[in-house]
Design a protein around this motif. Structure first.
Motif, short mmCIF file in Angstrom:
data_model
loop_
_atom_site.label_atom_id
_atom_site.label_comp_id
_atom_site.label_asym_id
_atom_site.label_seq_id
_atom_site.Cartn_x
_atom_site.Cartn_y
_atom_site.Cartn_z
N GLY A 1 0.83 -1.20 -0.41
CA GLY A 1 0.04 -0.31 -0.17
C GLY A 1 0.62 1.01 0.57
N VAL A 2 1.78 1.19 1.19
CA VAL A 2 2.51 2.05 0.84
C VAL A 2 3.55 2.69 -0.82
CG1 VAL A 2 2.65 2.73 3.53
CG2 VAL A 2 4.86 1.65 1.94
N ALA A 3 3.98 1.30 -1.25
CA ALA A 3 4.52 1.29 -2.66
C ALA A 3 3.91 2.01 -3.44
CB ALA A 3 5.04 0.43 -2.75
N VAL A 4 2.52 1.84 -3.47
CA VAL A 4 1.49 2.64 -4.20
C VAL A 4 1.01 3.75 -4.40
CG1 VAL A 4 -0.52 1.91 -5.84
CG2 VAL A 4 0.70 -0.61 -5.02
N ALA A 5 0.88 4.21 -3.24
CA ALA A 5 0.18 5.59 -2.51
C ALA A 5 1.39 6.29 -3.07
CB ALA A 5 0.34 5.52 -1.50
N THR A 6 2.72 6.11 -2.72
CA THR A 6 4.20 6.85 -2.82
C THR A 6 4.56 7.09 -3.85
OG1 THR A 6 4.99 6.07 -0.99
CG2 THR A 6 6.88 6.59 -2.10
N ALA A 7 4.54 6.28 -5.02
CA ALA A 7 4.31 5.95 -6.18
C ALA A 7 3.68 7.06 -7.11
CB ALA A 7 4.29 4.66 -7.54
N VAL A 8 2.06 6.97 -6.45
CA VAL A 8 1.24 8.55 -6.77
C VAL A 8 1.31 9.71 -6.77
CG1 VAL A 8 -1.48 8.69 -6.47
CG2 VAL A 8 -0.82 5.89 -7.39
N VAL A 9 1.77 9.92 -5.10
CA VAL A 9 2.13 10.83 -4.76
C VAL A 9 3.32 11.57 -5.27
CG1 VAL A 9 3.38 12.77 -2.83
CG2 VAL A 9 1.32 10.55 -2.64
N GLN A 10 4.65 10.62 -5.61
CA GLN A 10 5.91 11.52 -6.83
C GLN A 10 5.16 11.56 -8.39
OE1 GLN A 10 7.92 11.86 -4.45
NE2 GLN A 10 9.66 10.37 -5.18
N LEU A 11 4.55 10.94 -8.62
CA LEU A 11 3.39 11.70 -9.63
C LEU A 11 2.73 12.15 -10.28
CD1 LEU A 11 3.78 7.33 -11.99
CD2 LEU A 11 5.63 9.48 -11.77
N ALA A 12 2.01 12.59 -9.07
CA ALA A 12 1.06 13.26 -8.97
C ALA A 12 0.79 14.78 -8.17
CB ALA A 12 -0.48 12.74 -8.88
N GLN A 13 1.61 14.73 -8.11
CA GLN A 13 1.97 15.20 -6.75
C GLN A 13 0.73 16.48 -6.54
OE1 GLN A 13 5.07 16.54 -4.66
NE2 GLN A 13 5.71 14.97 -6.50
N PRO A 14 0.25 15.86 -5.38
CA PRO A 14 -1.57 15.96 -5.00
C PRO A 14 -0.93 16.98 -4.07
CG PRO A 14 -0.93 14.27 -4.35
CD PRO A 14 0.60 14.67 -5.48
N GLY A 15 -2.34 18.20 -4.65
CA GLY A 15 -2.74 19.50 -3.59
C GLY A 15 -3.40 18.88 -2.34
N MET A 16 -3.64 20.02 -1.42
CA MET A 16 -4.59 19.05 -0.48
C MET A 16 -6.07 18.69 -0.66
SD MET A 16 -5.59 21.95 2.73
CE MET A 16 -6.98 23.22 1.66
N TYR A 17 -6.41 19.00 -1.23
CA TYR A 17 -8.06 18.47 -2.16
C TYR A 17 -7.36 17.60 -3.17
CZ TYR A 17 -9.99 23.30 -0.61
OH TYR A 17 -10.47 23.68 0.45
N LEU A 18 -6.51 17.15 -3.65
CA LEU A 18 -7.17 15.58 -4.21
C LEU A 18 -6.37 14.66 -3.43
CD1 LEU A 18 -6.76 14.53 -6.81
CD2 LEU A 18 -4.62 14.93 -7.28
N SER A 19 -5.39 15.44 -2.36
CA SER A 19 -5.38 14.00 -1.10
C SER A 19 -6.14 14.09 -0.73
CB SER A 19 -3.51 14.68 -0.95
OG SER A 19 -2.53 15.12 -1.26
N GLY A 20 -7.04 14.90 -0.05
CA GLY A 20 -8.04 14.55 -0.04
C GLY A 20 -9.44 13.84 -0.87
N LEU A 21 -9.67 13.67 -1.80
CA LEU A 21 -10.23 12.70 -2.47
C LEU A 21 -9.19 11.83 -2.91
CD1 LEU A 21 -11.91 12.14 -4.51
CD2 LEU A 21 -10.74 13.23 -6.43
N LEU A 22 -8.34 11.27 -3.13
CA LEU A 22 -7.65 10.29 -3.41
C LEU A 22 -7.52 9.54 -1.81
CD1 LEU A 22 -4.26 11.18 -4.34
CD2 LEU A 22 -6.01 9.87 -6.15
N ALA A 23 -7.76 10.11 -0.26
CA ALA A 23 -8.06 9.14 0.81
C ALA A 23 -9.14 8.74 0.53
CB ALA A 23 -7.59 10.29 1.26
N VAL A 24 -10.09 9.64 0.42
CA VAL A 24 -11.59 9.06 0.07
C VAL A 24 -11.75 7.71 -0.87
CG1 VAL A 24 -14.25 9.64 -0.54
CG2 VAL A 24 -12.54 11.32 0.88
#
Length: 719
Positions: free
Chosen positions: A424-447
């Motif tokens: 899980g952390v490997a996949v989420a880390t890859a997404v964060v590195q590629l997309a560089q999400p902001g506050m709202y996008l991070s919340g959406l990904l969490a949901v």
């Protein structure tokens, strides 16, 4: 079983992906509730408050997925409110100094460990509250902020409860499925009896149907008509089917009468399937005309006589009642006075406290679990603080969530949690590195991650942990926390917490293997009491109380379920057997189950109240009750039980009043002799990986905790 083999088996179990029924609409509703809470909190209060409210909504939604027949809004409110209280008290204590918080953590963990005595759902909610509290107490920076965060956590639970009330998904769906599954299992049993007159029967669907039929007074007034009464009819049909098919008390094994038995069983299967479909979907009953014609055939009386004829007529009458009950809008109403009532949460409190108090004794597995989880959580918290990693709470949080009162589940979940976290952390880390999400996008990904977890949580603990880990990474990312500040710490401390949990069970275990003889002895005594009570109905038909039979049957079910559960747990334990081998356990289990089946056949032909008493039955009932009590004592003391008293009574019979009674009584003695043979001649080998075969079965149901269904909670992934 060696430690190496036990670890390999638990690791394999932890990584198993199950195929089970998913509930996407319920998962979507839970995710929508989480999205509402996170979105409003982000817009109005900022990422810190959003994280707190998200944890409250998450835990409230998670509680509603547990195995409980209670109204889901009640579970959501209970989870959210208790987490809010835990967070506020934890901050008040933890904000001052570490020793005070460590003491509070010890108290919280000990209580959370003990409340497993009140049922798996209560234990799961308590464990989840302790784990999430370790995270939420780090979010506020002042007492007013702590109160605000606690209020937001409670609000998250309220939102989830309101969504359940406003947008129900298939009302009474779980109860409909439980009852329909029970009727479908009866239908399958009837068809198998056509080819095997002594076919085994899996009692699990009937167990779940009985538990689902236990409701609160408010639920009883609102329960759909088709869910009222059919479960009791299903239980009464099962012995009638068995007595009709069994050549010992039913029709001969070959000939025209046996052919008619096969036709009746096939027709019964069709009727029960039609009723199950109608109840599951709320549709009208569509009954095949040929099946009804067979059940009403006028020549049945010409082919059958005595017990088979009574069974055939009784079967037709019961199936008529099932069809009437299963018809939606039939006009039947649920009278709360006639229902099996479940206590409300307030009424449950003293019962749960009594259950917890009963575990405060030396040797209690629940008490040992409470001590283990307390020691491990406190040790993990101290080690986490000593390590230069930060986020010290992740180690005790992982420990609390994987630890269970038994060895197999603790080790399985430890392996699954670490593997799921790593992915899980490997996949989420890859997404964060590629997309560089902001506050709202991070919340959406969490949901989205939480929604996928809710959808797939029943496919296996490791799968759920993948999305839980991603959920936490994205949730912390709302506040601008970089992935490289959290991911390495989380992986390392999760591994530490899992290792501490596994080591604690090795150092301070609560093995089930040494208690197997006690469980078997309890089953022998309970099975003997059930058979004796049935025989007493023949001894005094006019004064007999039918409720005594039902009570004895339920007690025997409890003993059977305790034995099955103990044998399943012992199968995976890395200890040698102490007093009973796998072969002996299998043989004795089959024999006692067969004894229950023979008693059930007697119950299917209970005499009318006008029938004359049978003194032979009275003598046999007394001898059987005494012999099984003495036999249970012998089993506990590692002796071979003897049944001389029962054998002497049967030898003295000249002409018993009932041929059914004579045949079933001899079968009871044969089953008891098989118990002795199993315990005398079985090779002394260690238990393997299976449980006793459920042949012929005295239907068993797990011991019902106060207000909760039996068995493990459905899922417990926590951040």
């Amino acid at each position: 079983m060696s430690w190496v083999r036990a670890l390999k088996d638990t690791a394999r179990s932890g990584m198993t992906v199950e195929r089970t029924r998913l509930e996407p609409l319920i998962a979507v509703r839970a995710a929508v509730g989480l999205a509402l809470v996170v979105g409003v909190s982000l817009a109005l209060l900022g990422p810190g408050a959003a994280a707190s409210s998200a944890f409250g909504a998450y835990m409230a939604a998670l509680a509603t997925f547990q195995k409980s027949w209670r109204p889901r809004p009640v579970l959501a409110l209970a989870a959210g409110l208790t987490l809010a209280v835990s967070t506020f008290v934890g901050y008040l204590v933890g904000s001052s100094h570490v020793p005070a918080f460590l003491l509070l953590l010890a108290v919280w963990c000990f209580v959370a460990g003990l409340v497993w005595a009140a049922g798996p759902t209560v234990g799961m909610i308590a464990s989840g509250n302790v784990a999430i509290m370790l995270v939420t107490v780090t979010l506020p920076t002042s007492v007013p902020q702590a109160a605000g965060h606690a209020a937001l956590i409670a609000a998250g639970g309220v939102v989830q409860a309101l969504l359940i009330v406003l947008f129900p998904v298939r009302r009474w769906g779980a109860q409909r499925d439980a009852l329909a599954d029970a009727l479908a299992a009866e239908a399958d049993y009837a068809r198998r009896l056509r080819h095997d007159p002594v076919a085994s029967f899996d009692p699990q669907p009937l167990m779940r149907a009985r538990d689902a039929a236990t409701v609160t007074a408010r639920q009883a007034r609102r329960r759909p008509a088709e869910l009222h009464g059919a479960r009791g009819l299903a239980e009464r049909i099962r012995p009638v089917l068995a007595s009709l098919a069994d050549p010992a008390v039913g029709a001969p094994g070959e000939g025209p009468a046996r052919d008619r038995v096969r036709e009746l069983l096939a027709a019964a299967g069709s009727v029960l399937d039609a009723a199950a479909h109608a109840i599951r979907h709320g549709d009208p009953v569509r009954l095949p005309a040929p099946a009804l014609a067979v059940l009403k055939a006028p020549d049945t009386a010409d082919l059958f006589q005595g017990a088979p004829l009574r069974a055939a007529r009784r079967l037709a009458a019961l199936l008529d009642d099932v069809l009437e009950t299963a018809e939606p809008g039939s006009g039947r109403t649920a009278d709360p006075q006639e229902s099996m009532l479940r206590p409300t949460l307030w009424e449950l409190t003293p019962v749960a406290l009594a259950s917890v108090g009963a575990e405060l004794r030396p040797g209690s597995p629940v008490l040992r679990h409470a001590v283990r989880v307390t020691a491990v959580a406190c040790s993990g918290y101290l080690i986490g603080h000593a390590l230069p990693l930060g986020h010290a709470y992740w180690a005790p949080m992982a420990s609390v969530m994987v630890m269970r009162p038994d060895f197999t589940q603790t080790y399985t979940r430890a392996v699954a949690r670490f593997a799921g976290t790593l992915v899980g952390v490997a996949v989420a880390t890859a997404v964060v590195q590629l997309a560089q999400p902001g506050m709202y996008l991070s919340g959406l990904l969490a949901v989205v991650s939480a929604g996928l977890m809710f959808t797939l949580m029943r496919t296996g603990y490791a799968v759920a942990m993948v999305f839980v880990s991603a959920y936490v990474v994205f949730l912390l990312g709302m506040g601008g926390v970089r992935w490289d500040q959290t991911v390495p710490d989380r992986v390392a401390l999760t591994l530490l917490g899992g290792l501490l949990a596994m080591a604690a069970y090795a150092v301070y275990p609560a093995w089930e293997t040494p208690r197997l003889r006690t469980r078997l002895a309890d089953w022998v005594a309970a099975g003997g009491r059930y058979a004796a009570v049935v025989l007493e109905q023949y001894a005094d038909p006019a004064g007999a109380r039918r409720g005594d039979v039902r009570g004895a049957l339920l007690a025997a079910r409890d003993a059977r379920a305790a034995w099955d559960e103990a044998l399943d747990r012992a199968a995976g334990e890395p200890v040698r057997h102490r007093g009973i081998s796998r072969a002996a356990a299998d043989g004795a289990g089959r024999a006692i189950a067969a004894m229950g089946r023979h008693a059930m056949l007697l119950e299917a032909h209970l005499p009318q109240r006008s029938q004359a008493p049978d003194p032979d039955a009275a003598a046999l009932a007394h001898a059987l009750r005494t012999a099984t009590e003495e036999g249970a004592r012998a089993v506990r003391e590692r002796e071979v039980p003897r049944w001389d008293g029962v054998r002497a009574v049967l030898a003295g019979w000249d002409a018993p009043a009932s041929g059914v009674l004579r045949g079933a009584a001899q079968q009871l003695l044969d089953s008891l002799d098989e118990v002795s043979e199993a315990l005398r001649d079985a090779p002394r080998t260690e238990p393997g990986t299976g449980a006793a075969t459920r042949d012929g079965n005295l239907e068993g149901t797990p011991r019902e905790r106060p207000g909760e269904p039996p068995g493990e909670a459905r899922g417990d992934p926590s951040p």
